[in-house]
Design a protein around this motif. Structure first.
Motif, short mmCIF file in Angstrom:
data_model
loop_
_atom_site.label_atom_id
_atom_site.label_comp_id
_atom_site.label_asym_id
_atom_site.label_seq_id
_atom_site.Cartn_x
_atom_site.Cartn_y
_atom_site.Cartn_z
N MET A 1 0.84 -1.20 0.00
CA MET A 1 0.00 0.00 0.00
C MET A 1 0.88 1.25 0.00
O MET A 1 1.93 1.28 0.64
CB MET A 1 -0.90 0.01 1.23
CG MET A 1 -1.85 1.20 1.30
SD MET A 1 -2.98 1.12 2.71
CE MET A 1 -1.84 1.37 4.06
N LYS A 3 0.91 5.17 1.07
CA LYS A 3 0.16 6.04 1.97
C LYS A 3 0.80 7.41 2.05
O LYS A 3 1.96 7.56 2.41
CB LYS A 3 0.09 5.43 3.37
CG LYS A 3 -0.76 6.25 4.35
CD LYS A 3 -0.92 5.54 5.67
CE LYS A 3 -1.82 6.35 6.61
NZ LYS A 3 -2.03 5.66 7.90
N GLU A 23 -4.60 7.16 0.22
CA GLU A 23 -3.96 5.85 0.11
C GLU A 23 -4.23 5.26 -1.26
O GLU A 23 -5.28 5.51 -1.86
CB GLU A 23 -4.50 4.89 1.18
CG GLU A 23 -4.18 5.31 2.60
CD GLU A 23 -4.77 4.36 3.63
OE1 GLU A 23 -5.50 3.41 3.22
OE2 GLU A 23 -4.51 4.55 4.84
N ARG A 25 -4.33 1.41 -2.72
CA ARG A 25 -4.37 0.06 -2.15
C ARG A 25 -4.11 -1.03 -3.19
O ARG A 25 -4.28 -0.82 -4.39
CB ARG A 25 -5.73 -0.17 -1.50
CG ARG A 25 -5.99 0.72 -0.29
CD ARG A 25 -7.41 0.55 0.21
NE ARG A 25 -8.37 1.15 -0.70
CZ ARG A 25 -9.68 0.91 -0.67
NH1 ARG A 25 -10.17 0.04 0.19
NH2 ARG A 25 -10.48 1.52 -1.52
N ARG A 26 -3.72 -2.19 -2.68
CA ARG A 26 -3.47 -3.34 -3.54
C ARG A 26 -4.74 -3.77 -4.27
O ARG A 26 -5.83 -3.72 -3.72
CB ARG A 26 -2.94 -4.52 -2.73
CG ARG A 26 -1.50 -4.35 -2.27
CD ARG A 26 -1.00 -5.64 -1.60
NE ARG A 26 0.39 -5.52 -1.25
CZ ARG A 26 0.86 -5.05 -0.12
NH1 ARG A 26 0.00 -4.61 0.79
NH2 ARG A 26 2.15 -4.98 0.13
N VAL A 60 5.77 3.60 1.61
CA VAL A 60 5.52 2.39 0.82
C VAL A 60 5.50 1.23 1.80
O VAL A 60 6.54 0.89 2.40
CB VAL A 60 6.62 2.18 -0.23
CG1 VAL A 60 6.35 0.90 -1.02
CG2 VAL A 60 6.73 3.38 -1.15
N ASP A 61 4.32 0.64 2.01
CA ASP A 61 4.17 -0.43 3.01
C ASP A 61 4.77 -0.02 4.35
O ASP A 61 5.48 -0.79 5.01
CB ASP A 61 4.81 -1.73 2.52
CG ASP A 61 4.02 -2.37 1.39
OD1 ASP A 61 2.83 -2.03 1.23
OD2 ASP A 61 4.59 -3.22 0.67
N GLY A 62 4.50 1.21 4.74
CA GLY A 62 4.90 1.70 6.05
C GLY A 62 6.33 2.19 6.16
O GLY A 62 6.77 2.54 7.26
N LYS A 74 9.62 -3.27 -4.92
CA LYS A 74 8.49 -2.65 -4.24
C LYS A 74 7.73 -1.68 -5.13
O LYS A 74 6.50 -1.69 -5.18
CB LYS A 74 8.97 -1.92 -2.98
CG LYS A 74 9.35 -2.84 -1.83
CD LYS A 74 8.11 -3.51 -1.24
CE LYS A 74 8.47 -4.33 -0.02
NZ LYS A 74 7.25 -4.96 0.57
N GLU A 147 5.65 -4.57 -6.64
CA GLU A 147 4.31 -4.71 -6.07
C GLU A 147 3.43 -3.53 -6.45
O GLU A 147 2.20 -3.67 -6.52
CB GLU A 147 4.41 -4.81 -4.55
CG GLU A 147 5.14 -6.06 -4.07
CD GLU A 147 5.36 -6.07 -2.57
OE1 GLU A 147 4.78 -5.20 -1.88
OE2 GLU A 147 6.10 -6.93 -2.09
N HIS A 178 -1.76 -6.17 -7.68
CA HIS A 178 -0.77 -5.11 -7.54
C HIS A 178 -1.46 -3.77 -7.25
O HIS A 178 -2.65 -3.59 -7.48
CB HIS A 178 0.07 -5.00 -8.80
CG HIS A 178 0.88 -6.23 -9.10
ND1 HIS A 178 2.08 -6.50 -8.50
CD2 HIS A 178 0.64 -7.28 -9.93
CE1 HIS A 178 2.56 -7.64 -8.93
NE2 HIS A 178 1.70 -8.14 -9.80
N THR A 179 -0.66 -2.83 -6.78
CA THR A 179 -1.12 -1.47 -6.55
C THR A 179 -0.75 -0.62 -7.76
O THR A 179 0.38 -0.69 -8.23
CB THR A 179 -0.45 -0.86 -5.30
OG1 THR A 179 -0.73 -1.68 -4.17
CG2 THR A 179 -0.93 0.56 -5.04
#
Length: 234
Positions: A1, A3, A23, A25-26, A60-62, A74, A147, A178-179
């Protein structure tokens, strides 16, 4: 994800971004939409670690992009053209990108096939059409099998066939889990591409939601966009 959280950017006295949050999302295509100069590219550059915010975060993914252990796996990004030298062939350019990223050369053939550019791989980039150049840039972004894809104005200047191709490709990418985050100022061509919409104007998010929520009773995304950015509200 992906964010974006309360992102603010100032350059001198100019406020480029103000408290931008959303956001991507995937499994979904998120359209980041707004007129030229609205702050779209500035937001994406911060997300990709190419610029720094005054405040707020882009993750990116936190994790900040600069802290990712394997960034090419990523996020794949296309911001400004293909980045390829005009005298190189498409394959040579991808070989160079793959080598720089520690990616096996066999992946070059895979991405050329993915973007339907295998037949032009030995052609010099200077002889590519605009659409072919866009596909080459996308191929480079896909080398790490990322991703997430982040694309800035991917349909700008494309002919109808090129728009149909990129639309189908991105929908299939999202369907595979995928996002996909894409920015654009072209509303009419995106209604069949995006699942979620974030509309930015003058550095501020003025609306966000699913495509159905944003369009509401209006006929199409272009009408909704005009109403929201002209200050008439939803």
């Amino acid at each position: 994800m992906l964010k974006i959280d309360r992102l603010t950017k100032r350059r001198g006295s100019a406020l480029i971004l103000s408290d931008v949050s959303f956001e991507a999302r995937r499994g979904r295509v998120t359209g980041f939409l707004g007129p030229n100069g609205a702050g779209k590219s500035s937001t994406l550059r911060i997300l990709l670690g190419l610029d720094h915010p005054t405040s707020g975060t882009a993750l990116v993914d936190g994790v900040r992009f600069a802290a990712l252990r394997d960034p090419l796996a990523k996020v794949g990004a296309v911001l400004d053209g293909s980045g390829a030298h005009r005298s190189r062939t498409g394959r040579a350019h991808l070989n160079w990108v793959a080598a720089a990223g520690g990616i096996p050369r066999r992946r070059v053939d895979e991405v050329l096939e993915l973007v339907e550019l295998s037949g032009a791989a030995r052609k010099r980039v200077g002889g590519y059409s605009l659409g072919m150049g866009r596909r080459l840039a996308l191929a480079a972004a896909l080398l790490g099998d990322p991703e997430a894809l982040v694309l800035d104005e991917p349909i700008n200047g494309l002919d109808p066939e090129g728009i149909r191709w990129i639309r189908t490709f991105l929908r299939e990418r999202a369907a595979a889990g995928h996002t996909v985050l894409l920015s654009s100022h072209l509303m009419g061509e995106l209604s069949e591409t995006v699942d979620d919409v974030v509309i930015i104007n003058r550095g501020r998010v003025v609306a966000q939601g699913t495509l159905a929520e944003i369009t509401g009773a209006r006929r199409n995304l272009e009408d909704a966009f005009f109403a929201l950015t002209s200050g008439s509200g939803r």
